[in-house]
Enzyme design. Structure first.
Site, PDB file in Angstrom:
ATOM      1  N   LEU B  31       0.821  -1.216   0.000  1.00  0.00           N
ATOM      2  CA  LEU B  31       0.000   0.000   0.000  1.00  0.00           C
ATOM      3  C   LEU B  31       0.855   1.266   0.000  1.00  0.00           C
ATOM      4  O   LEU B  31       0.398   2.330  -0.406  1.00  0.00           O
ATOM      5  CB  LEU B  31      -0.954   0.012   1.205  1.00  0.00           C
ATOM      6  CG  LEU B  31      -2.105  -1.001   1.165  1.00  0.00           C
ATOM      7  CD1 LEU B  31      -2.944  -0.892   2.417  1.00  0.00           C
ATOM      8  CD2 LEU B  31      -2.971  -0.771  -0.061  1.00  0.00           C
ATOM      9  N   ASP B  33       3.277   1.837  -1.838  1.00  0.00           N
ATOM     10  CA  ASP B  33       3.630   2.172  -3.226  1.00  0.00           C
ATOM     11  C   ASP B  33       2.406   2.318  -4.114  1.00  0.00           C
ATOM     12  O   ASP B  33       2.530   2.525  -5.313  1.00  0.00           O
ATOM     13  CB  ASP B  33       4.531   1.070  -3.804  1.00  0.00           C
ATOM     14  CG  ASP B  33       5.828   0.962  -3.039  1.00  0.00           C
ATOM     15  OD1 ASP B  33       6.383   2.019  -2.695  1.00  0.00           O
ATOM     16  OD2 ASP B  33       6.261  -0.168  -2.775  1.00  0.00           O
ATOM     17  N   HIS B  34       1.243   2.166  -3.542  1.00  0.00           N
ATOM     18  CA  HIS B  34       0.017   2.184  -4.366  1.00  0.00           C
ATOM     19  C   HIS B  34      -0.982   3.126  -3.701  1.00  0.00           C
ATOM     20  O   HIS B  34      -1.847   2.675  -2.955  1.00  0.00           O
ATOM     21  CB  HIS B  34      -0.540   0.769  -4.481  1.00  0.00           C
ATOM     22  CG  HIS B  34      -1.652   0.653  -5.485  1.00  0.00           C
ATOM     23  ND1 HIS B  34      -2.966   0.948  -5.199  1.00  0.00           N
ATOM     24  CD2 HIS B  34      -1.646   0.295  -6.787  1.00  0.00           C
ATOM     25  CE1 HIS B  34      -3.724   0.752  -6.272  1.00  0.00           C
ATOM     26  NE2 HIS B  34      -2.953   0.368  -7.249  1.00  0.00           N
ATOM     27  N   PHE B  35      -0.873   4.424  -3.829  1.00  0.00           N
ATOM     28  CA  PHE B  35       0.094   5.066  -4.707  1.00  0.00           C
ATOM     29  C   PHE B  35       1.044   5.887  -3.834  1.00  0.00           C
ATOM     30  O   PHE B  35       0.587   6.533  -2.889  1.00  0.00           O
ATOM     31  CB  PHE B  35      -0.625   5.980  -5.701  1.00  0.00           C
ATOM     32  CG  PHE B  35      -1.550   5.222  -6.611  1.00  0.00           C
ATOM     33  CD1 PHE B  35      -1.065   4.702  -7.802  1.00  0.00           C
ATOM     34  CD2 PHE B  35      -2.869   4.999  -6.288  1.00  0.00           C
ATOM     35  CE1 PHE B  35      -1.910   4.019  -8.669  1.00  0.00           C
ATOM     36  CE2 PHE B  35      -3.713   4.304  -7.149  1.00  0.00           C
ATOM     37  CZ  PHE B  35      -3.232   3.816  -8.327  1.00  0.00           C
ATOM     38  N   VAL B  46      -4.246   2.916  -1.422  1.00  0.00           N
ATOM     39  CA  VAL B  46      -5.532   2.362  -1.848  1.00  0.00           C
ATOM     40  C   VAL B  46      -5.337   0.870  -2.110  1.00  0.00           C
ATOM     41  O   VAL B  46      -4.354   0.467  -2.727  1.00  0.00           O
ATOM     42  CB  VAL B  46      -6.003   3.057  -3.159  1.00  0.00           C
ATOM     43  CG1 VAL B  46      -7.181   2.316  -3.766  1.00  0.00           C
ATOM     44  CG2 VAL B  46      -6.365   4.504  -2.907  1.00  0.00           C
TER      45      VAL B  46
END
Lengths: 134, 174
Positions: B31, B33-35, B46
């Protein structure tokens, strides 16, 4: 009440459009499911489930048995298949078990048999089953 | 070890339906890295849509596998439909409910709903946020004639723990 050929074809076309994500104008009677509509082996299971659902009624379930639309385990029987080609006995078996398919021009290559299943073949298959159950 | 995308099975009706939940946590490093943050905006963690679909695949896969007490290798063959209208954020809970639509020797089709509980709202309400319909193959009976290893590589270790903790019989050797 029996469905007409056109009604069956229209419903088959809807099933194939949903199962294969194909555009309706791609789905012509002579379109091959694998060669033209890009169906993979797993799509046949999806199509079978959708046909069962589309053509079942509360008092008359439409159930497709394994191997009914397309014979299974063909390669394992040397009486039917040798060196990648159907034997005369294999071809006779195919024609008997797949009366919904047009074998004109088929050169007995096992790799090409799936491509023989066209939109029209599916419609004929459904029509035969419905008529047999009536 | 399998990457598990459901935490607990909370309801089960044999051959018919199974419901599981997933608590989304900021401790899940993906999470971050996303985003991730960039020069224009802060980080926006997310739950990735692909992993929500995998969560439904695990929920529905257990339901389909339970029919034959996990002796079949049940493999996700096709995402028939996936519609997700809203995001799921850390601290929220996802509820997956899968129903068997068709089932035979070759495989199964399932329909599923995805709901979200936002604990911050404190109203205890589950909001429907999407639907995921799937097709599973019993791979040992695939139409392509491909053969697979004998051991059941689908329902192993963590799946067994999850299934047995819900009181669902599990026969497959792992």
């Amino acid at each position: 009440m029996l469905m007409t050929r056109d009604q069956i074809y229209e419903q088959v076309r809807d099933v194939l459009a949903d199962a294969l994500g194909a555009d309706e104008d791609e789905i012509t009677p002579t379109a091959s499911l694998t060669a033209d509509l890009r169906a993979e082996s797993i799509d046949f299971l999806d199509i079978v489930f959708r046909l069962e659902k589309a053509f079942s009624t509360p008092d008359r379930p439409f159930k497709i048995s394994p191997g009914e639309l397309f014979p299974e385990n063909l390669m394992e029987n040397p009486e039917w298949v040798q060196s990648g080609r159907f034997t005369p006995a294999g071809l006779a078996m195919l024609k008997e078990r797949m009366p919904h398919v047009d074998f004109a021009g088929f050169d007995a290559d096992v790799n090409k048999v799936a491509a023989l299943i066209t939109v029209d073949a599916i419609a004929k298959f459904v029509e035969r089953k419905l008529n047999a159950a009536a | 070890m399998r990457w598990m995308w459901i935490d607990r099975i909370i309801a089960f009706e044999p051959r018919r339906s199974l419901t599981a939940i997933k608590c989304v946590s900021l401790a899940e490093s993906h999470l971050h890295d996303h985003f991730s943050a960039d020069t224009d905006r802060p980080a926006a963690p997310v739950m990735p849509t692909s992993l929500i679909i995998e969560g439904m695949a695990q929920t529905a896969g257990i339901l389909v596998g339970s029919v034959n007490r996990f002796r079949e290798k049940v493999v996700l063959a096709k995402i028939v439909r996936a519609v997700l209208d809203q995001d799921v954020l850390p601290g929220q809970t996802i509820r997956y409910t899968a129903l068997i639509d068709r089932l035979d020797g070759a495989g199964a089709s399932t329909t599923g709903t995805v709901e979200r509980l936002d604990h911050a709202k404190q109203d205890g309400r589950w909001d429907a946020i999407g639907a995921v319909d799937l097709l599973f193959s019993h791979v040992d009976r695939n139409l392509a004639g491909v053969t697979f290893p004998e051991a059941n590589f689908v329902f192993s270790d963590n799946f067994r723990t999850l299934v047995e903790s819900a009181g669902i019989p599990f026969d497959a050797p792992t």
